[in-house]
Each structure stands twice: as C-alpha cells, then as structure tokens.
Design an enzyme around this catalytic site. Structure first.
Site, short mmCIF file in Angstrom:
data_model
loop_
_atom_site.label_atom_id
_atom_site.label_comp_id
_atom_site.label_asym_id
_atom_site.label_seq_id
_atom_site.Cartn_x
_atom_site.Cartn_y
_atom_site.Cartn_z
N ASP A 38 -3.62 -2.28 -8.08
CA ASP A 38 -4.26 -2.55 -6.79
C ASP A 38 -4.90 -3.93 -6.78
O ASP A 38 -5.10 -4.56 -7.84
CB ASP A 38 -5.29 -1.45 -6.50
CG ASP A 38 -5.39 -1.13 -5.02
OD1 ASP A 38 -5.05 -2.00 -4.20
OD2 ASP A 38 -5.82 -0.01 -4.69
N ASP A 98 -2.59 1.52 3.76
CA ASP A 98 -3.52 2.64 3.57
C ASP A 98 -3.51 3.57 4.78
O ASP A 98 -4.08 4.65 4.75
CB ASP A 98 -4.95 2.12 3.35
CG ASP A 98 -5.20 1.72 1.90
OD1 ASP A 98 -4.30 1.90 1.06
OD2 ASP A 98 -6.32 1.24 1.60
#
Ligand code: GLA
Length: 738
Positions: A478, A548
């Site tokens: 990430d 997301d």
C-alpha cells in the site's frame, strides 16, 4: 537476407546496405532516410530530414511492403515559425527556434541552454531500432530506443541522455518522445481522471490548439490523471469501429503527457518525466534514462484499442508475461472493511475458517498487525509483529490458514512512517522534507525517502526478513499519501531534485530484488485504492487495487474506466458489506458478486454477519467464477453497454482467446415503467460453432432463450434478458461445442 547481415551493426551516419534493408519489423531506407517499423496492423515511420532532425512521417494502419513511405521536406511557416518549430520532431531539443513541446531541455554551466539534436547513427534490431542523436556542437548524446510489438503493433519509446562533456549539465526536461498524429480537425482526447474513492472517470474533450496536460506532481502516479491517453475521431470512432491512437507511460512517479495541436495543425503527444520542479544534475559521463512511453493504433474502435492494450500487458508487461500464461488471480479474502485495525489471532482464524468454506484461495490480513498499530496514528515503519495481538507471532495464524487449504497474504506499507514509530524516532532524517520547514502529514504519516541508499537497503532487509521467516505468498503493498515538501535531507542542493527519479528507480529496484529472492510471492499495488496503477508498477506487481470504493454500482463505472487502459485480469474487485461503507447504498449479494466477478475476485465482507443463505449464494458464485476466471482474466473484453453516471446499466462480455468460452454480465441499477431492454448481441464468438448457454447462478434461462445456438445466432439475434427492479443482474456462461 541483407537485413540479417546488417542487423546488430551500428551504422555511423551512412547505411552500409543497398537502398532498403528490412527485417520483419524494422527497416531503414538509405535513399529516403526513412525508418519503418511494422507490427500487428500498424506501421510507424520517421525520417532524418535535410537538416538532420528526426521527423515523424506516418503512424497508422499497416501499409503494404514496398509502399512509398516518405514525406516532403517541411519548411517554416513564416518568420515567426521557422522550420525547427514546424517540423514534427520525434525528439526535439529545446533550441533552434523551437516553441513546441521539447523532449529535452538542458542547461550548461556556461549559461548556454540551446540544444539542437540531429541524427548521428542507428542500429536496426530484431524488434525495433536504436537511433543516436547528438547536439550540433556539444557532446550531449541521446540514444532513442524504438520497439514495436509483433502481435499488437504497440510501439515503445524511451531515451537515454549521456553527458559527454567534461563537467556537469542540468537536465530540466526529459521526455520519452513525441508521437505525432496525421493532420486532422476532429480529434477527441479520451483520458482518465479521479480522486480517492472515485478513480477511473473517463473524460473526453476535443483536441484543438491549446495544450491539454495530463500530469501528476505528486511523486507517484496518482489518480488525478492516469498517464494514459486515447485519441479518437468525432463521428468516426465508436466502441466497435473507427481509428484510435492510444498509449501510456510506464512510470510510477510524477509524469506528464501533453497533447497539443501545433501551428501547422499536427497533433503532438509528448510524454515523460514531469518537468515541474525537475532538475537532474548529470555529471561527466553520467546517463539519465526516461521511462518507456508505449503507444498503439487500431482502426477498429475504442473496444479494440483496449483489447490490444490488455493483450500487450498480459504478453509483454506483467511479471510472468514471458511465460505466455501469467498465473490466474487467486480468489482472496481480506478483512479490512470488516475489522479495520482490530486484527488478532482468534478473530482472523475465525474469519479464515468461514472464508475457506466458500472456496477462497488466499487469506489476506490487512493493516493493524505490526508495531503499535491500533489506528492510523502510530506504527508505520515498524514491521515487527504486534505481540499483544499475536503473542506467538504470525506462524500460528499462517499454519491455520494453510491447513484450511489457503495461502496467506499480508498488508504492508513500506514507503511510509508515522511520527509515532521507532523508525522515525531513530531516523527523522529519512523522510522526504525540507530542513527547518514543517513536514506536512497525510493520514498522520510521512514518506520515507527511498532515493537514499540507506533507506532502500533498510526496506529491502526488513521485507526480505519478513518473507524469509514467514510463509507469506502475497503482499498487498500500500501507499497512502502523496509527497509534500519534496526535499532530500542531506543531499547537495544541486542533487536535491534527482529525488523525482531516484526514489522511483529505487522502489522498482526493491520490488525487483524481492521478486528475485522470493519468486513465489505475488504482490498487489495499492495506493489508497487506484492511486498507483501504470505500466511501470505493473511490470513488477501481479495485480492492482482499483479503488477503495467497493460499492458495486460505482464499481461498474470504475471498472469501465479502468479497462479502457488496463487489463481486467490485473484489477482486483471485492464483494463487501451492504450498506456499502462509503456511499451507504444497499445492494443484494448476488448483484455485488456479478459486479466483482468482472475482475480478479475478492471477498471483503464481515463473514461473521452472514447467514446460511449468504454462504450458499457466495459458494455458487465462487464456483462459477472458478469456471470463467481464465476467460475473464485472459480473454477479450467487449463492453457491450457502457455505464454512464445516473441510472447505471452495464453489459460486458469476456471471450476466451480460442473462443471456446464466453462470460456475459448484465446489470442495471434500476428499471423504469415497463421499458423493454434491447436484445444483448454478443461479439467475438465463432459464428459457425455451437454454444450452450447457462446462468451463473444455475437458475432457469429467461423465456425464449435457447439452451444451444450458433455463434452467429448469439451475435445476430442475441438474447433477451428482461430485468425489472433495482440492482438487478444476471450472469451467463457460454460453452462451445456442447
Ligand atoms: C488503504 C487501502 C485499504 C486498506 C487501508 C489500510 O486505504 O486502500 O484497502 O488496506 O489502506 O489502512
């Protein structure tokens, strides 16, 4: 034969061959001084003009062998626009009267900033050509590397700048090159914009005089402007037909693509490092290499442009592309939306047991497992297991996951640090910052300066240890903020701005080395969603996270945008809880599956809240997905009905390369009145073959849809799928010869 003889020989200025020397893909005509590359359905040609400038000649549909490929000498338009400015240069130095976008701009220590790049030599190669340019008076050499893909006709371009002077020079702008389109007045630029939670929005605007700049100044790719473009022609180009010129930069740092129509009406597309705040000191003998700028052409519409680019990514870009059959994406479970930072051994084991029951193959533990990480304020940088949550380390959980027949995957965010971490306390000078200035935080974190060798070495060591001591098959890598105050603490002022390049090169180096040491480990590129998706990172990672935003309706729009540029087989998509955490929309579980099954399938729900019926629904769709995933991930995508914001409706079809199977998804956000739906006419099937159709959920076929019919029938007559109500959808599998 001649070509074979001269291939690999550097020809200094003069070509040693008779008039034409050609290989299957690249040729040079010494009479006209034209270079010609052929691949797929594409011909790409450029020449050395009378002044020695490298001039674009042709880029479009493949021409026949022996066709005359040349263009007349181009003169200046007026005293205001001298020839250097009007000639569509492949790789223009800023100098000699150039006002158009330059590929290279250099400042010499004596104050001279004029650079005129002319042809010096070339070398034909099996898959392209290398052309050497040099300045008219100073030893600055630029090696241009052109490749063309034999199957798709996709051209790759990059440049290496070598400082042959005895002192330093400063590179102020270094682009990979300029692509030039034929003169036209009806071009439309298609591009992808976004922000967190809303990535991959497709935009379109006319191309006219006045530049459109697609860029990132964020230090990474970003979702604001993906480094991708597609240029179509108004009225002539549709999803299924008409010309498209498209391309993307293989770079995960600040980038820029400028699309402009010059004073002579030619459209020029220049891409490379973002020159904003760029200043790269090159010492004597040093080199700077640009990213590769890939571009392709088709005469068969936006859909075919995407299919060509997807195929190119699968066959050439992705880590296992050379195998010709990159591994299929594993069906994963990830508890982030269910547990957030509240991970512990018992909770993860309980979820793993439930995930295994529905056929999940890879169990991934997300954020919260390390350091003092209980929220986003602490712990980043300390990649040791949190002993309160995992008293016996990760091994017991991993063993349990493996015993359940699943691989284990782990979330990491190696490039970041919280101020509240042991790493930052020990090395406050490892972050990107300016001395004596505030250090802006994003999500309470700062960016480590990977350009520093000690930071690079530390990260490699820590990650290598993690992978060596634990049976980890997958990393979700990430990256949850962008740069600010982009200073390189401790570096000489003249070297500070090398950070824009050196950081990304070291990131690539770490990823490549980890892959080399741990070849069985797969990696996902995530950046708070789809903030780092580009052909550079895709060369070193196996899959990417598109957003997301996991709402299945928003996802249909996101997936439509994503697949304009990138292959569905790289795009992970999760089924998550309803109402959705981000936009609070409630949708049926089957609808969520049908949306997520159009990429690499993941499940991110709180399985503790599921009832028996949910497990049964999930098991059905997971089993169906396993049957079609090779087609979804490696097949050809046809966007039959493209969703638009409002009442979203989407119909997509994936057809296996050998046409033996097809997977069809049709979804509607809501229907109105008794409005009829148009028949769904498939594409890409074998018209003469017979295909059996069935629903993915095993339910009966809609009335009037035959169980078996020819490819011609499915493409000509099609099928009627009457959907009524909100969030309705259906998935179908077509199997040939049954
Ligand atoms: C980012 C990712 C999410 C999740 C969180 C964890 O937002 O995109 O999927 O991993 O970080 O903090």
């Amino acid at each position: 034969m001649q070509a074979r003889l001269i291939r690999g020989v550097l020809l200094a200025g003069l070509c040693l061959s008779p008039l034409a020397s050609a290989s299957a893909e690249s040729a040079y005509d010494a009479g006209t001084r034209v270079f010609r590359l052929d691949g797929g359905d594409v011909t790409y040609a450029f020449k050395v003009d009378g002044q020695g400038l490298l001039q674009s000649v042709y880029w479009g549909a493949r021409l026949a062998n022996g066709d005359p490929v040349d263009s007349p000498a181009i003169k200046g338009l007026s005293g205001f626009d001298v020839a250097a400015n009007v000639v569509p240069q492949e790789h223009a130095g800023w100098g000699g009267g150039l006002f158009a976008e330059a590929a290279l701009k250099i400042a010499f220590p004596d104050g001279n900033r004029d650079l005129v790049l002319v042809y010096a030599a070339h070398r034909l190669e099996r898959d392209g050509v290398t052309v050497q340019l040099r300045d008219i008076s100073r030893p600055v050499n630029v090696t241009l590397r052109y490749t063309i893909d034999r199957d798709t006709g996709i051209v790759g371009r990059s440049a290496t700048i070598v400082n042959g002077t005895a002192g330093d020079i400063r590179v102020d702008q270094a682009m990979s090159g300029t692509y030039v389109l034929p003169v036209g007045r009806d071009y439309q630029l298609n591009f992808l914009t976004g922000r967190w939670g809303a990535e991959w929005t497709r935009q379109q605007r006319p191309v006219s005089a006045g530049a459109t700049v697609l860029e990132s100044r964020r230090g990474s790719t970003g979702s604001e402007n993906n480094p991708f473009f597609a240029i179509s022609r108004a009225g002539a180009t549709t999803e299924a037909d008409g010309p498209v010129w498209f391309g993307a930069l293989a770079w995960s740092g600040s980038h820029r693509i400028t699309v402009d129509q010059d004073v002579a009406g030619r459209v020029r597309v220049t891409g490379g490092y973002n020159p904003f705040d760029f200043a790269y000191r090159l010492g004597a003998g040093e080199k700077l290499e640009t990213p590769i700028f890939y571009a392709g052409h088709t005469g068969r519409g936006m859909g075919e442009a995407s299919r060509l680019f997807h195929r190119f990514q699968r066959d050439t870009i992705l880590p296992h592309a050379a195998d010709k059959a990159p591994a299929l994406r594993k069906i994963l479970y990830n508890s982030w939306e269910a547990t957030e930072f509240k991970v512990d051994e018992a909770g993860q084991v309980a979820l793993a047991g439930k995930a295994a029951k529905i056929g999940v193959e890879r169990f991934v533990m997300d954020d919260g497992w390390f350091g003092a990480r209980n929220n986003d304020k602490a712990g980043l940088g300390d990649w040791t297991v949190n002993r309160q949550k995992f008293p016996n380390g990760l091994k017991p959980l991993i063993s349990r996951v493996n015993a359940l027949g699943m691989e284990f995957g782990l979330w990491v965010e190696p490039e970041m640090v919280n101020a509240d971490s042991d790493l930052y306390r020990a090395h406050p000078d490892w972050v990107i910052a300016f001395d004596g200035r505030p250090r802006t935080e994003g999500r309470n974190q700062m960016v480590l300066n990977l350009a520093k060798p000690e930071v690079r070495d530390h990260l490699l060591k820590v990650l290598d240890e993690l992978l060596t001591t634990n049976r980890i098959a997958f990393l979700k890598w990430d990256y949850n903020r962008n740069w600010s105050e982009p200073g390189w603490l401790g570096a000489a002022p003249a070297d500070q701005q090398r950070i824009w390049v050196d950081y990304v090169r070291n990131l690539y180096g770490i990823l490549a080395e980890l892959r080399r040491r741990h070849p069985g480990v797969e990696i996902e590129s995530c950046s708070g969603g789809g903030g780092r998706v580009d052909l550079g990172i895709m060369g070193l990672t196996d899959q990417v996270w598109a957003s997301d935003n996991t709402d299945p309706v928003d996802r249909l729009l996101i997936q439509d945008g994503f697949t304009q540029a990138y292959a569905p087989g790289t795009m992970m998509a999760w089924v998550t809880d309803s109402p959705n955490w981000l936009n609070k929309r409630s949708t049926p579980l089957s609808f969520r599956f049908l949306s997520a099954m159009q990429g690499g399938l993941g499940i991110g729900t709180n399985l503790n809240h599921w009832v028996a019926e949910d497990f049964a629904t999930a098991s059905t769709y997971v089993a169906a997905y396993k049957r079609i995933r090779a087609t979804v991930q490696r097949g050809d995508l046809y966007r039959l009905v493209r969703p638009t914001p409002g009442d979203v409706e989407s119909t997509t079809l994936y057809v296996a390369a050998d046409k033996s199977q097809a997977a069809l998804f049709t979804l509607v956000q809501g229907t109105h009145r008794l409005d009829p739906r148009t028949p769904i006419r498939l594409q890409g099937l074998d018209p003469a073959a017979r295909y059996r159709i069935e629903r993915m959920d095993g339910a009966a076929l809609p009335e009037g849809v035959p169980a078996v019919a020819s490819g011609a029938y499915w493409m000509g007559r099609g099928l009627d799928v009457p959907l009524r109500g909100d969030f309705q959808g259906a998935g179908f599998i077509l199997t040939r010869g049954s």
